[in-house]
Design an enzyme around this catalytic site. Sequence first.
Site, mmCIF file in Angstrom:
data_model
loop_
_atom_site.group_PDB
_atom_site.id
_atom_site.type_symbol
_atom_site.label_atom_id
_atom_site.label_comp_id
_atom_site.label_asym_id
_atom_site.label_seq_id
_atom_site.Cartn_x
_atom_site.Cartn_y
_atom_site.Cartn_z
ATOM 1 N N ARG A 3 26.328 32.670 22.693
ATOM 2 C CA ARG A 3 27.601 33.403 22.804
ATOM 3 C C ARG A 3 27.415 34.855 22.357
ATOM 4 O O ARG A 3 28.082 35.755 22.843
ATOM 5 C CB ARG A 3 28.703 32.715 21.988
ATOM 6 C CG ARG A 3 30.038 33.448 22.063
ATOM 7 C CD ARG A 3 31.204 32.586 21.636
ATOM 8 N NE ARG A 3 31.057 32.046 20.308
ATOM 9 C CZ ARG A 3 31.229 32.748 19.179
ATOM 10 N NH1 ARG A 3 31.553 34.020 19.223
ATOM 11 N NH2 ARG A 3 31.068 32.170 18.006
ATOM 12 N N ASP A 44 37.178 49.851 38.571
ATOM 13 C CA ASP A 44 36.739 48.560 39.087
ATOM 14 C C ASP A 44 36.016 48.839 40.404
ATOM 15 O O ASP A 44 36.631 49.209 41.409
ATOM 16 C CB ASP A 44 37.968 47.655 39.284
ATOM 17 C CG ASP A 44 37.585 46.256 39.762
ATOM 18 O OD1 ASP A 44 36.537 46.114 40.410
ATOM 19 O OD2 ASP A 44 38.359 45.312 39.502
ATOM 20 N N LYS A 90 31.560 38.636 43.178
ATOM 21 C CA LYS A 90 31.638 39.155 44.553
ATOM 22 C C LYS A 90 30.263 39.686 44.997
ATOM 23 O O LYS A 90 29.323 38.931 45.020
ATOM 24 C CB LYS A 90 32.744 40.203 44.630
ATOM 25 C CG LYS A 90 34.083 39.751 43.994
ATOM 26 C CD LYS A 90 34.689 38.591 44.728
ATOM 27 C CE LYS A 90 35.911 37.936 44.106
ATOM 28 N NZ LYS A 90 36.362 38.246 42.784
#
Length: 382
Positions: A55, A180, A205
């Site tokens: 993590r 973005d 994507k």
Amino acid sequence: MGERFETRTVHIGHKPLRQVASKSTPIYQTSVFAFSGLEDVERYYAGEGEYLYTRNGNPNQAELALAVARLEQAEAGVSAASGMGAIMAGLLAVLGPGDHVLASHELYGGTYALLHKELSRFGIELECVDLRQRSSLAPHVRPQTKLLFMETITNPLLSVPDLPYWIGEAKRYGLAVMVDNTFATPYLVRPIQLGADLVVHSATKYIGGHSDVTAGVLVGRRDLVGRASEIVVNYGASLSPFEAWLTARGLKTLALRMERQCDNASEVARFLRNHSAVKRTYYPDPASTSFFHRGKQGAMISFCLADEEKVYDFFRALDWIKLAPSLAGVETSVSHPVTTSHRALTEEQRREAGITQGLIRLSVGIEAVEDIIAELDRALRS
Ligand SMILES: Cc1ncc(COP(=O)(O)O)c(C=O)c1O
């Protein structure tokens, strides 16, 4: 090693391989790293060792973050469990209680929900601004305004804000800028070069490119990415090693995929513009993309059917082009914003935004463009 079968089963195969020159990166599918002694643990906390617990950091996460940072020409990067995780970390690295954020009025629904529904609970206020035409940010800027957030190519109408202009405008008022860059990728646009402080990707994507991972990456200024990395760790938004590995593997072919997908899209856009069953085609025009590299306009197209009632027939008639509410895979796919990505909007909000029943969003893949066109033509004539 213990003598008994039960103990041997657990330990027998494992040998930490520190110096194996594998050609491709192994998957560090481990939740934790082993230390040779307490001195080694102390060295980690003194900043000399790299890994403790997945993590907090893992070589596969680091490889992906570094690769995207380098391609975006950014100082540093961090990966996250999804694009939304990366956006959250970037926003919280800049914003605190009482702050005001300006964002494009054409915003991915998840980003809008994060700001409007979640970060508002921390006293962060969102104001949406129309960035389609150049104008002044002066009427929107307050003493508490900290950030301008925008997308390189918007979803689903694919408008392109004049990034160099808006970044310059934000800097006049001392605002940080976060972009973005999911739809454009660093193959087409590198917002850091234009002065942005942070760039974020839904690596789900084009960065991953194969519709088989959910991942996010945030890159930019070292101080902000450092803070965002702490946020990823503290909020538990770290990317799994396997997902990081798959994404980094997909990234290797980004240039090949983008070149083919953009070239295919430009031909498909031409075909759609001339089709009698299509009322309007949305595809960035070269005048708005003068700051893009390579003279290409991306691989996403939206179009509206002349007879909007026929939209169900259109989707039914498609054979190998799948209806899938995501984008950017190597396979061409289509989605219907009204029933998927923009379902949460009221009818009036959708009408205002120009998102109507007959609007179809097309993510153009790497297949032979003649086949893509033939399949679309068949469905449009149905
Ligand atoms: C432009 C854009 N940004 C961010 C996201 C969120 O990414 P993710 O689904 O990986 O969390 C998406 C998802 O579709 C997107 O299209």
